[in-house]
Design an enzyme around this catalytic site. Structure first.
Site, PDB file in Angstrom:
ATOM      1  N   CYS A   1       0.819  -1.217   0.000  1.00  0.00           N
ATOM      2  CA  CYS A   1       0.000   0.000   0.000  1.00  0.00           C
ATOM      3  C   CYS A   1       0.854   1.268   0.000  1.00  0.00           C
ATOM      4  O   CYS A   1       0.549   2.227  -0.683  1.00  0.00           O
ATOM      5  CB  CYS A   1      -0.925  -0.019   1.217  1.00  0.00           C
ATOM      6  SG  CYS A   1      -1.680   1.555   1.628  1.00  0.00           S
TER       7      CYS A   1
ATOM      8  N   TYR B   1      -3.352  31.245   8.111  1.00  0.00           N
ATOM      9  CA  TYR B   1      -3.703  29.956   7.506  1.00  0.00           C
ATOM     10  C   TYR B   1      -4.831  29.324   8.338  1.00  0.00           C
ATOM     11  O   TYR B   1      -4.771  28.155   8.731  1.00  0.00           O
ATOM     12  CB  TYR B   1      -2.485  29.026   7.436  1.00  0.00           C
ATOM     13  CG  TYR B   1      -1.238  29.688   6.867  1.00  0.00           C
ATOM     14  CD1 TYR B   1      -1.016  29.737   5.498  1.00  0.00           C
ATOM     15  CD2 TYR B   1      -0.305  30.290   7.714  1.00  0.00           C
ATOM     16  CE1 TYR B   1       0.123  30.344   4.971  1.00  0.00           C
ATOM     17  CE2 TYR B   1       0.833  30.903   7.207  1.00  0.00           C
ATOM     18  CZ  TYR B   1       1.041  30.932   5.836  1.00  0.00           C
ATOM     19  OH  TYR B   1       2.163  31.538   5.325  1.00  0.00           O
TER      20      TYR B   1
ATOM     21  N   GLU C   1      -6.922  33.228   5.287  1.00  0.00           N
ATOM     22  CA  GLU C   1      -6.834  31.929   4.617  1.00  0.00           C
ATOM     23  C   GLU C   1      -6.925  32.121   3.111  1.00  0.00           C
ATOM     24  O   GLU C   1      -7.626  32.999   2.623  1.00  0.00           O
ATOM     25  CB  GLU C   1      -7.966  31.024   5.115  1.00  0.00           C
ATOM     26  CG  GLU C   1      -8.240  29.779   4.301  1.00  0.00           C
ATOM     27  CD  GLU C   1      -7.068  28.817   4.253  1.00  0.00           C
ATOM     28  OE1 GLU C   1      -6.838  28.231   3.184  1.00  0.00           O
ATOM     29  OE2 GLU C   1      -6.388  28.649   5.283  1.00  0.00           O
TER      30      GLU C   1
ATOM     31  N   ASP D   1      -0.285  28.417  11.273  1.00  0.00           N
ATOM     32  CA  ASP D   1      -0.343  26.976  10.995  1.00  0.00           C
ATOM     33  C   ASP D   1      -0.233  26.791   9.483  1.00  0.00           C
ATOM     34  O   ASP D   1      -1.198  26.432   8.810  1.00  0.00           O
ATOM     35  CB  ASP D   1      -1.654  26.408  11.535  1.00  0.00           C
ATOM     36  CG  ASP D   1      -1.728  24.882  11.415  1.00  0.00           C
ATOM     37  OD1 ASP D   1      -0.738  24.277  10.990  1.00  0.00           O
ATOM     38  OD2 ASP D   1      -2.792  24.321  11.744  1.00  0.00           O
TER      39      ASP D   1
ATOM     40  N   CYS E   1       1.233   3.850   6.308  1.00  0.00           N
ATOM     41  CA  CYS E   1       1.472   3.232   7.627  1.00  0.00           C
ATOM     42  C   CYS E   1       2.776   2.434   7.658  1.00  0.00           C
ATOM     43  O   CYS E   1       2.822   1.286   8.122  1.00  0.00           O
ATOM     44  CB  CYS E   1       0.299   2.352   8.023  1.00  0.00           C
ATOM     45  SG  CYS E   1      -1.288   3.200   8.035  1.00  0.00           S
TER      46      CYS E   1
ATOM     47  N   CYS F   1       3.274  21.040  10.457  1.00  0.00           N
ATOM     48  CA  CYS F   1       3.222  19.621  10.093  1.00  0.00           C
ATOM     49  C   CYS F   1       4.521  19.190   9.429  1.00  0.00           C
ATOM     50  O   CYS F   1       4.646  18.060   8.965  1.00  0.00           O
ATOM     51  CB  CYS F   1       2.037  19.354   9.165  1.00  0.00           C
ATOM     52  SG  CYS F   1       2.092  20.299   7.628  1.00  0.00           S
TER      53      CYS F   1
ATOM     54  N   GLN G   1      -8.673  19.010  10.455  1.00  0.00           N
ATOM     55  CA  GLN G   1      -7.610  18.096  10.847  1.00  0.00           C
ATOM     56  C   GLN G   1      -8.126  16.659  10.807  1.00  0.00           C
ATOM     57  O   GLN G   1      -9.199  16.359  11.330  1.00  0.00           O
ATOM     58  CB  GLN G   1      -7.111  18.430  12.260  1.00  0.00           C
ATOM     59  CG  GLN G   1      -6.248  19.673  12.330  1.00  0.00           C
ATOM     60  CD  GLN G   1      -4.814  19.443  11.872  1.00  0.00           C
ATOM     61  OE1 GLN G   1      -4.437  18.340  11.452  1.00  0.00           O
ATOM     62  NE2 GLN G   1      -4.002  20.484  11.942  1.00  0.00           N
TER      63      GLN G   1
END
Length: 475
Positions: free
Chosen positions: A82, A335, A356, A405, A85, A432, A306
């Site tokens: 895949c 953002y 934004e 963010d 993960c 992130c 999120q």
């Protein structure tokens, strides 16, 4: 005549020493750094090099001699094919320890700024079924697994239909997914049911190379309030295609009573982006409601929210605590998306201004303020570097606190310059991507020192991690 490709060497009994970016691990042979997937530190393996540069190489495992002490058995049947993960081979306690180490490595190595001791990473209470959104792709030429190839039989017609995830590095290859552990199991039941119904009724799956076929993608969104949104994206150029699409819509509407918002999008373009296309309501509501601390947030089919709802709440609490609001502050939320953070901190602030890029998100942000009876927020849509200017600050006031963010690319240099001009007392930087966060911290270092660091794991079994940094203005 084509030049014969040079055979790269097989390296025997190589010890894996550390984890690296993109879910890979590291081995070192002499001065050569080798990136290897599907291994953990402590594994001793034979490596076949597949790509070699001057300072690094990429390799795949041909044989295991020893397994590292920190190794878990992957629980997903699709692991290794895949592409998602990738850290299932690591126990969760080890995953979050490595994530914290990677954050601090990025901040010190790239940022080169003075850092306080970080707070321990906040792990996710849920390590499976934690996502609230997944998008699956239809394909009439699915990826065949090695097991299927070894069966040495022909797969023809509908047997090649697949509904699942793109194979990494191959835009036109889709792995058929039987069970995904990322989202509530209703997602698996809907995906598998739609695949079986469409195949049984000869409804055409999309061909990504030839751009033919009706069924393109299926989006499943769940909310913490128990609501369920499903969006079917199709290519519809004639009455027959519309009839095929409507058969699938009718099937989902009748078969899955859990669906509260059933929608479809017609996308006849060459690419899969549907955010610029109209959304049509088939059944139920045109949105879902998310809830956090009694606040309600409208989530539409194009809204960003999120993807780990429960851990997002923990993340936003960290951002609010770092902001140290007393009720007297003017806060800029950069953002802002659908205004989740802006509305979340509004009770503790005098006024919050959110900015934004996506106009639809700003409309949602305004609605979210209205439905929660919040009257101290203002929202503006546009490119951050064009909206957030010195004139904007002169008009709306100097912020006491800025919460930012940004996307993975970090902040534009023009935005950094305006932050330095605005000189808020505190900047709360939610990221992130710790690498671009580190770069931006260095650009802010002349006026701001890092006062606190709080990593938050939003994505168990992946290498992705969020990090919140508090910056305080230097005296």
């Amino acid at each position: 005549m084509a030049r014969k490709k040079r055979q790269l060497p097989l390296l025997e009994k190589v010890t894996i020493t550390d984890v690296a970016a993109e879910g890979k691990a590291i081995a070192k042979v002499d001065d050569l750094v080798i990136f290897v997937p599907h291994v953990v530190p402590g594994d001793v393996v034979d490596l076949q090099l597949r790509r070699k540069k001057k300072r690094y190489a990429e390799g795949v495992v041909m044989k295991f001699h020893e397994y590292g002490a920190e190794r878990a058995v992957p629980f997903c049947q699709h692991y290794g094919v895949c592409g998602g993960c990738k850290w299932q081979v690591l126990p969760y306690e080890a995953q979050i320890r490595y994530k914290q180490h990677q954050i601090m490595d990025n901040l010190s190595r790239i940022g080169k700024v003075e850092l306080p001791e970080p707070m321990p990473i906040m792990g996710s209470a849920k390590t499976t079924f934690y996502r609230n959104k997944l998008e699956f792709t239809f394909s009439d030429k699915r990826w065949l697994t090695q097991e299927e190839i070894n069966q040495d039989k022909e797969f023809s017609g509908n047997q090649k239909n697949g509904l699942g995830f793109h194979i990494p590095g191959a835009f036109d290859k889709v792995l058929d997914i039987e069970k995904c552990w990322l989202q509530n199991d209703i997602s698996n039941r809907i995906r598998n049911g739609v695949r079986e119904f469409a195949t049984a009724n000869d409804i055409s799956f999309f061909n990504l190379r030839e751009q033919v076929g009706v069924l393109r993608s299926l989006v499943v969104r769940t909310s913490s309030t128990g609501e369920l949104m499903v969006i079917l994206v199709c290519k519809v150029e004639d009455d027959d295609a519309r009839e095929q699409m409507m058969k699938v819509m009718e099937y989902m509407g009748n078969e899955f009573s859990e669906i509260t918002s059933l929608l479809y999008i017609i996308n006849n373009k060459m690419n899969d982006v549907y955010t610029d296309q109209d959304v049509f309501l088939y059944k139920g509501k045109d949105h879902m409601i998310e809830e956090m601390e009694g606040l309600q947030f409208k989530v539409g089919p194009k809204s960003f929210y999120q993807t780990n709802s429960e851990q997002a709440y923990e993340l936003y609490k960290v951002a609010r605590n770092f902001a140290q609001l007393t009720g007297e502050e003017l806060v800029y939320d950069l953002y802002t998306g659908t205004g989740t953070i802006a509305n979340f901190v509004s009770k503790q602030a005098k006024k919050v201004i959110g900015i934004e890029y996506v106009p639809e998100a700003i409309e949602d942000a305004k609605i979210n303020s209205e439905i929660n009876h919040i009257d101290n927020t203002l929202f503006y849509a546009g490119d951050m570097k064009d909206i957030l200017t010195q004139d904007f600050i002169n008009t709306h006031g100097q912020p006491d606190v800025i919460i930012t963010d940004p996307p993975r690319a970090g902040m534009h240099q023009d935005v950094i310059d305006v932050l330095l001009f605005a000189e808020p007392k505190r900047i709360v930087y939610v990221s992130c991507n710790p690498a671009t966060q580190a770069r931006d911290l260095q650009l802010l270092d002349n006026k701001y020192k890092v006062a606190a660091i709080q990593p938050v794991d939003m994505f168990p079994h992946t290498h992705h991690v969020e990090n919140v940094v508090l910056l305080e203005k230097r005296n």
